[in-house]
Write an enzyme that holds these catalytic residues in place. Sequence first.
Site, PDB file in Angstrom:
ATOM      1  N   GLU A   1     -11.287  21.485 -20.567  1.00 50.85           N
ATOM      2  CA  GLU A   1     -12.217  22.367 -21.282  1.00 50.85           C
ATOM      3  C   GLU A   1     -11.528  23.617 -21.824  1.00 50.85           C
ATOM      4  O   GLU A   1     -11.916  24.145 -22.872  1.00 50.85           O
ATOM      5  CB  GLU A   1     -13.384  22.755 -20.366  1.00 50.85           C
ATOM      6  CG  GLU A   1     -14.409  21.660 -20.162  1.00 50.85           C
ATOM      7  CD  GLU A   1     -13.914  20.530 -19.265  1.00 50.85           C
ATOM      8  OE1 GLU A   1     -14.442  19.404 -19.369  1.00 50.85           O
ATOM      9  OE2 GLU A   1     -12.980  20.785 -18.458  1.00 50.85           O
TER      10      GLU A   1
ATOM     11  N   HIS B   1     -23.318  19.330 -12.721  1.00 48.14           N
ATOM     12  CA  HIS B   1     -23.756  18.792 -14.003  1.00 48.14           C
ATOM     13  C   HIS B   1     -25.060  19.425 -14.488  1.00 48.14           C
ATOM     14  O   HIS B   1     -25.274  19.540 -15.692  1.00 48.14           O
ATOM     15  CB  HIS B   1     -23.943  17.272 -13.912  1.00 48.14           C
ATOM     16  CG  HIS B   1     -22.668  16.515 -13.778  1.00 48.14           C
ATOM     17  ND1 HIS B   1     -21.815  16.679 -12.719  1.00 48.14           N
ATOM     18  CD2 HIS B   1     -22.093  15.575 -14.571  1.00 48.14           C
ATOM     19  CE1 HIS B   1     -20.770  15.876 -12.855  1.00 48.14           C
ATOM     20  NE2 HIS B   1     -20.916  15.203 -13.986  1.00 48.14           N
TER      21      HIS B   1
END
Length: 325
Positions: free
Chosen positions: A60, A129
């Site tokens: 990321e 998540h």
Amino acid sequence: MAQKTMIQAITDAMHHELKNDEDVLVFGEDVGQNGGVFRATEGLQDEFGEERVFDTPLAESGIGGLALGLALQGFRPVPEIQFIGFIYEAMDALNGQIARMRYRSGDSKSAPITVRTPFGGGVHTPELHADSLEGLIAQQPGFRVVVPSTPYDAKGLLISSIRNNDPVFYMEHMKLYRSFRGEVPDEAYTVELDKADIKRDGKDVTLIAYGAMVHTALKAADELEQENIDAEVVDLRTISPIDTETIVESVKKTNRVVMIQEAQRQAGIAAHVISEIQERAILHLEAPIMRVTAPDTVYPFSQAEEVWLPNHKDVINKVQEVMNF
């Protein structure tokens, strides 16, 4: 007008903008041939090629840095962070670099980046998540934070975000992806950023929400109608900056407020919204503003999430408190 799910509306928006502007690039983990975890980018690489829709490494921090570099070269990046819990690795690029670019460069450079990411509970995902981390971005000046609640808004807001010259953090609640359909035009259209929407008119109490909690508020409003309580539901849509004008006008009409968010009480943007109301409309309030939020704990494992998440009964209980104050 076609009936589409939110995920179909999001795919439509990216398709329109890839076709409309050759500088638009879509990239992230598995967004190419796989079409992303939720298939939001399905078919886009086949049509627009690997140079405009492409996979990145599982990093990321690299996705954030790549987005910034491409933006400074004149592109309009639309990076996907596969799940919102993974943004920690990208925070330096997001809050430390991208959000500051216009100010840092004396308005000579901008970062027209739209960061898409799924979030939200109720679908039994693994740890990290489902967290609601919008507060981490909303409290950083320089970023818009957009959270649609309907397929129509999802498409129009995403197109507006991609066309905007400032960075946008665009959050997609996983539970809404395929849980219902709504009318969505096939052609491209925009929905105004920074503008809330009255999803239900009412005169007795204002319910303010965003994302999946808009539907929780609407369900509560339907049940409250049986008790002769007429609730107005305000969908913030853009949570940074918030549309204080629409909020205040609703408060002036109803004189009572319940703020609803999926994030923990200490997180999200509920406290900010409440502060704005207190400063701008306190003399119009007939009762304290109530909050419906998740508890101040880390997001639980999936076996316990239905107990942890706010629901429409929680909203009804808070409305009854403000009505009986």
